[in-house]
Write a protein that holds these residues in place. Structure first.
Motif, PDB file in Angstrom:
ATOM      1  N   THR A  21       0.857  -1.178   0.000  1.00 61.80           N
ATOM      2  CA  THR A  21       0.000   0.000   0.000  1.00 61.80           C
ATOM      3  C   THR A  21       0.898   1.235   0.000  1.00 61.80           C
ATOM      4  O   THR A  21       2.113   1.132   0.198  1.00 61.80           O
ATOM      5  CB  THR A  21      -0.898   0.046   1.247  1.00 61.80           C
ATOM      6  N   THR A  53      -8.284 -10.251  -3.330  1.00 60.79           N
ATOM      7  CA  THR A  53      -9.130  -9.078  -3.075  1.00 60.79           C
ATOM      8  C   THR A  53      -8.248  -8.000  -2.468  1.00 60.79           C
ATOM      9  O   THR A  53      -7.936  -8.022  -1.291  1.00 60.79           O
ATOM     10  CB  THR A  53     -10.273  -9.432  -2.106  1.00 60.79           C
ATOM     11  N   TYR A  54      -7.836  -7.098  -3.305  1.00 55.58           N
ATOM     12  CA  TYR A  54      -6.862  -6.081  -2.926  1.00 55.58           C
ATOM     13  C   TYR A  54      -7.074  -4.886  -3.844  1.00 55.58           C
ATOM     14  O   TYR A  54      -7.376  -5.073  -5.031  1.00 55.58           O
ATOM     15  CB  TYR A  54      -5.455  -6.674  -3.137  1.00 55.58           C
ATOM     16  N   PRO A  55      -6.954  -3.664  -3.345  1.00 53.58           N
ATOM     17  CA  PRO A  55      -7.150  -2.503  -4.226  1.00 53.58           C
ATOM     18  C   PRO A  55      -6.214  -2.532  -5.442  1.00 53.58           C
ATOM     19  O   PRO A  55      -5.053  -2.930  -5.330  1.00 53.58           O
ATOM     20  CB  PRO A  55      -6.828  -1.321  -3.307  1.00 53.58           C
ATOM     21  N   GLN A  56      -6.761  -2.110  -6.561  1.00 45.63           N
ATOM     22  CA  GLN A  56      -6.013  -2.126  -7.819  1.00 45.63           C
ATOM     23  C   GLN A  56      -5.831  -0.702  -8.333  1.00 45.63           C
ATOM     24  O   GLN A  56      -6.675   0.160  -8.109  1.00 45.63           O
ATOM     25  CB  GLN A  56      -6.779  -2.951  -8.857  1.00 45.63           C
ATOM     26  N   LYS A  63      -5.910  -2.809 -15.139  1.00 44.05           N
ATOM     27  CA  LYS A  63      -5.840  -2.877 -13.674  1.00 44.05           C
ATOM     28  C   LYS A  63      -4.614  -3.673 -13.224  1.00 44.05           C
ATOM     29  O   LYS A  63      -4.308  -4.732 -13.790  1.00 44.05           O
ATOM     30  CB  LYS A  63      -7.100  -3.529 -13.122  1.00 44.05           C
ATOM     31  N   LEU A 150      -5.828  -0.826   4.345  1.00 38.59           N
ATOM     32  CA  LEU A 150      -6.350  -1.277   3.053  1.00 38.59           C
ATOM     33  C   LEU A 150      -7.544  -0.435   2.606  1.00 38.59           C
ATOM     34  O   LEU A 150      -7.694  -0.157   1.415  1.00 38.59           O
ATOM     35  CB  LEU A 150      -6.721  -2.761   3.108  1.00 38.59           C
ATOM     36  N   LYS A 151      -8.375  -0.021   3.554  1.00 35.42           N
ATOM     37  CA  LYS A 151      -9.490   0.873   3.202  1.00 35.42           C
ATOM     38  C   LYS A 151      -8.946   2.190   2.670  1.00 35.42           C
ATOM     39  O   LYS A 151      -9.439   2.729   1.673  1.00 35.42           O
ATOM     40  CB  LYS A 151     -10.373   1.115   4.425  1.00 35.42           C
ATOM     41  N   TRP A 153      -5.989   2.694   1.343  1.00 33.88           N
ATOM     42  CA  TRP A 153      -5.349   2.426   0.051  1.00 33.88           C
ATOM     43  C   TRP A 153      -6.408   2.310  -1.040  1.00 33.88           C
ATOM     44  O   TRP A 153      -6.221   2.776  -2.163  1.00 33.88           O
ATOM     45  CB  TRP A 153      -4.474   1.188   0.136  1.00 33.88           C
ATOM     46  N   GLY A 154      -7.546   1.702  -0.705  1.00 29.16           N
ATOM     47  CA  GLY A 154      -8.640   1.590  -1.673  1.00 29.16           C
ATOM     48  C   GLY A 154      -9.132   2.961  -2.125  1.00 29.16           C
ATOM     49  O   GLY A 154      -9.390   3.181  -3.308  1.00 29.16           O
ATOM     50  N   LYS A 155      -9.241   3.901  -1.192  1.00 29.04           N
ATOM     51  CA  LYS A 155      -9.680   5.261  -1.532  1.00 29.04           C
ATOM     52  C   LYS A 155      -8.644   5.981  -2.392  1.00 29.04           C
ATOM     53  O   LYS A 155      -8.986   6.690  -3.344  1.00 29.04           O
ATOM     54  CB  LYS A 155      -9.950   6.059  -0.261  1.00 29.04           C
ATOM     55  N   LYS A 158      -8.735   4.470  -5.843  1.00 27.67           N
ATOM     56  CA  LYS A 158      -9.938   4.934  -6.558  1.00 27.67           C
ATOM     57  C   LYS A 158      -9.748   6.352  -7.091  1.00 27.67           C
ATOM     58  O   LYS A 158     -10.099   6.659  -8.229  1.00 27.67           O
ATOM     59  CB  LYS A 158     -11.142   4.876  -5.605  1.00 27.67           C
TER      60      LYS A 158
END
Length: 200
Positions: A21, A53-56, A63, A150-151, A153-155, A158
């Protein structure tokens, strides 16, 4: 009972690629004095890893998973010849978990031995699945931080993916990407410190 003591031989560092991340990279920069540059990171095509299942992040419309770069032999760039990790105290959180995994069920987190590590990781002693409470407690705290990171990193991913830069190829925008995720990591670190979830 399962007892685990890392014997610092780097078997896992030779077998697996390391997803990271923005905060993993910031940790390396702050505490291990690693200059985060294009040669530090690598991209893995998300389509090849359906079960992850991991942010891309998106580059050129495709991706990818962000990861630490590997040497020619496939081992982690921070693995030394003697099998030790040159950034061991500050290594990515995914590395700190191995050979365990966490399972999130609402507010509850359970810790288990990674099935792939059984019979493979020489640091695992014992053949039963019971994990000592002190290890569970430490890993649960780490899991809570990891889940939050991880949340975040997801933001960040995105936001990157919705920018004009995501349409360009990685080589064209790598420096912009590194600057962007470093800035976001510094902001997110402050939030984690406030919540007492920052892991050095």
């Amino acid at each position: 009972m399962v007892i685990f003591r890392c014997i610092l031989k780097g078997y896992c560092c030779k077998k697996y690629w390391i997803p990271v991340t923005h905060l993993d990279l910031l940790r390396l920069k702050i505490y291990a004095n690693v200059d985060i540059k294009p040669s530090t990171i690598s991209l893995y095509e998300a389509s090849l890893y359906d079960d992850l299942t991991y942010p891309q992040v998106v580059f050129g419309g495709e991706k990818y998973f962000l990861a630490l770069n590997s040497k020619d032999d496939g081992s982690c760039i921070f693995l030394l010849r003697n099998g030790k990790c040159s950034v061991h105290p500050y290594k990515p959180l995914v590395c700190r978990f191995y050979p365990f995994v966490y399972i999130e069920n609402g507010d509850n987190i359970s810790i288990e031995v990674n099935e792939n590590a059984l019979g493979e990781c020489p640091g695992i002693i014992g053949n039963k699945r019971i994990i000592p409470e002190d290890i569970k407690s430490d890993l649960t705290k780490l899991a809570r931080a990891r889940i939050q990171e991880l949340k975040m990193w997801g933001k960040v991913a995105k936001e990157w993916n919705e920018s004009e830069y995501s349409k360009k190829e990685f080589d064209e925008v790598i420096q912009t990407f590194l600057e962007f995720i470093t800035m976001k990591a510094e902001e997110d670190m402050k939030e984690l410190v406030k919540k007492n979830l920052w892991i050095p």
